[in-house]
Motif scaffolding. Structure first.
Motif, mmCIF file in Angstrom:
data_model
loop_
_atom_site.group_PDB
_atom_site.id
_atom_site.type_symbol
_atom_site.label_atom_id
_atom_site.label_comp_id
_atom_site.label_asym_id
_atom_site.label_seq_id
_atom_site.Cartn_x
_atom_site.Cartn_y
_atom_site.Cartn_z
ATOM 1 N N THR A 72 -12.564 12.567 -106.770
ATOM 2 C CA THR A 72 -13.529 11.486 -106.739
ATOM 3 C C THR A 72 -14.256 11.526 -105.406
ATOM 4 O OG1 THR A 72 -13.933 9.142 -107.139
ATOM 5 C CG2 THR A 72 -11.941 9.698 -105.885
ATOM 6 N N GLY A 102 -14.293 3.324 -118.026
ATOM 7 C CA GLY A 102 -14.287 2.919 -116.622
ATOM 8 C C GLY A 102 -13.560 3.860 -115.685
ATOM 9 N N TYR A 117 -14.661 6.809 -114.630
ATOM 10 C CA TYR A 117 -15.736 7.218 -113.714
ATOM 11 C C TYR A 117 -16.970 6.374 -114.014
ATOM 12 C CZ TYR A 117 -13.437 11.428 -111.950
ATOM 13 O OH TYR A 117 -12.589 12.293 -111.320
ATOM 14 N N VAL A 118 -17.822 6.230 -113.009
ATOM 15 C CA VAL A 118 -19.144 5.650 -113.196
ATOM 16 C C VAL A 118 -20.164 6.728 -112.878
ATOM 17 C CG1 VAL A 118 -18.421 3.287 -112.686
ATOM 18 C CG2 VAL A 118 -19.304 4.721 -110.846
ATOM 19 N N ASP A 154 -12.970 5.863 -110.276
ATOM 20 C CA ASP A 154 -12.373 4.613 -109.804
ATOM 21 C C ASP A 154 -11.093 4.940 -109.035
ATOM 22 O OD1 ASP A 154 -11.005 2.193 -109.485
ATOM 23 O OD2 ASP A 154 -11.712 1.407 -111.391
ATOM 24 N N GLU A 187 -8.589 3.220 -107.948
ATOM 25 C CA GLU A 187 -7.355 2.623 -108.460
ATOM 26 C C GLU A 187 -6.823 3.392 -109.651
ATOM 27 O OE1 GLU A 187 -7.640 -1.568 -109.201
ATOM 28 O OE2 GLU A 187 -8.578 -1.934 -107.247
ATOM 29 N N ARG A 188 -7.695 3.838 -110.510
ATOM 30 C CA ARG A 188 -7.276 4.567 -111.713
ATOM 31 C C ARG A 188 -6.890 6.007 -111.411
ATOM 32 N NH1 ARG A 188 -10.592 3.216 -116.533
ATOM 33 N NH2 ARG A 188 -8.973 4.439 -117.560
ATOM 34 N N TRP A 203 -14.419 1.239 -101.573
ATOM 35 C CA TRP A 203 -15.864 1.067 -101.706
ATOM 36 C C TRP A 203 -16.134 -0.379 -101.319
ATOM 37 C CZ3 TRP A 203 -19.595 4.659 -102.775
ATOM 38 C CH2 TRP A 203 -19.138 5.929 -103.108
ATOM 39 N N PRO A 259 -17.343 -5.743 -109.507
ATOM 40 C CA PRO A 259 -16.839 -4.570 -110.229
ATOM 41 C C PRO A 259 -17.101 -3.271 -109.461
ATOM 42 C CG PRO A 259 -18.164 -5.979 -111.668
ATOM 43 C CD PRO A 259 -18.330 -6.495 -110.278
ATOM 44 N N PHE A 260 -16.245 -2.291 -109.705
ATOM 45 C CA PHE A 260 -16.338 -0.991 -109.037
ATOM 46 C C PHE A 260 -17.736 -0.396 -109.167
ATOM 47 C CE2 PHE A 260 -15.807 3.686 -109.499
ATOM 48 C CZ PHE A 260 -15.588 3.971 -108.164
ATOM 49 N N ARG A 261 -18.283 -0.369 -110.374
ATOM 50 C CA ARG A 261 -19.617 0.213 -110.619
ATOM 51 C C ARG A 261 -20.664 -0.423 -109.695
ATOM 52 N NH1 ARG A 261 -22.352 2.534 -114.887
ATOM 53 N NH2 ARG A 261 -20.545 2.376 -116.238
ATOM 54 N N ARG A 308 -20.183 -1.971 -106.791
ATOM 55 C CA ARG A 308 -19.943 -1.620 -105.385
ATOM 56 C C ARG A 308 -20.459 -0.222 -105.074
ATOM 57 N NH1 ARG A 308 -14.155 -1.783 -104.622
ATOM 58 N NH2 ARG A 308 -13.965 -1.964 -106.858
#
Length: 137
Positions: A45, A76, A78-79, A102, A104-105, A112, A117-119, A121
């Motif tokens: 990542t 979710g 990856y974005v 992500d 965490e995943r 970030w 939400p992650f996306r 950020r």
């Protein structure tokens, strides 16, 4: 359209497996993503800061949809975000897609900044930091 790849999708055999015969694609050259660096976990990542070398993959719409499935965008994992395309990257709208996993995943220690939400950020960081893909000649 271009996608900057920096992990398993730098391997031509893996790309052929993922995209199959129904997509038009080609490797368009080596490139560097400036403003993010690679972090290895369960899968690679990106994290803010630094740079990472990779490849530019030119794909059609069908290919982009297959890449989204491979990267687990709907779940979710990856974005997919647009980053600026610098010199040497000739895309009609001066952008290049990149996938960010992500943390965490993927079991990596990456932050970030920001809330939400992650996306969101990732998109905020990419929009207010200088994150750009440059082709290596």
């Amino acid at each position: 359209m271009f996608v900057f790849v920096y992990g398993t999708l730098t391997d031509p055999e893996q790309v052929a497996t993922v995209l199959g015969d129904s997509s038009q694609y080609e490797f368009a050259g080596r490139a560097t993503l400036e403003g993010c660096h690679r972090v290895d976990g369960r899968y690679p990542t990106l994290a803010p800061g630094g740079s990472v070398d990779g490849r530019l993959l030119a794909v059609d719409d069908a290919g982009l949809e297959r890449l989204d499935r491979y990267e687990g965008v709907d779940s979710g994992l990856y974005v997919r975000v647009a980053v600026a395309a610098g010199s040497g990257v000739e895309d009609a709208d001066d952008r290049c897609w990149v996938y960010v996993g992500d943390p965490e995943r993927l079991d990596v220690d990456v932050t970030w900044p920001g809330d939400g939400p992650f996306r969101d950020r990732v998109r905020r960081v990419v929009s207010w930091r200088v994150v750009v893909v440059r082709e290596i000649e």
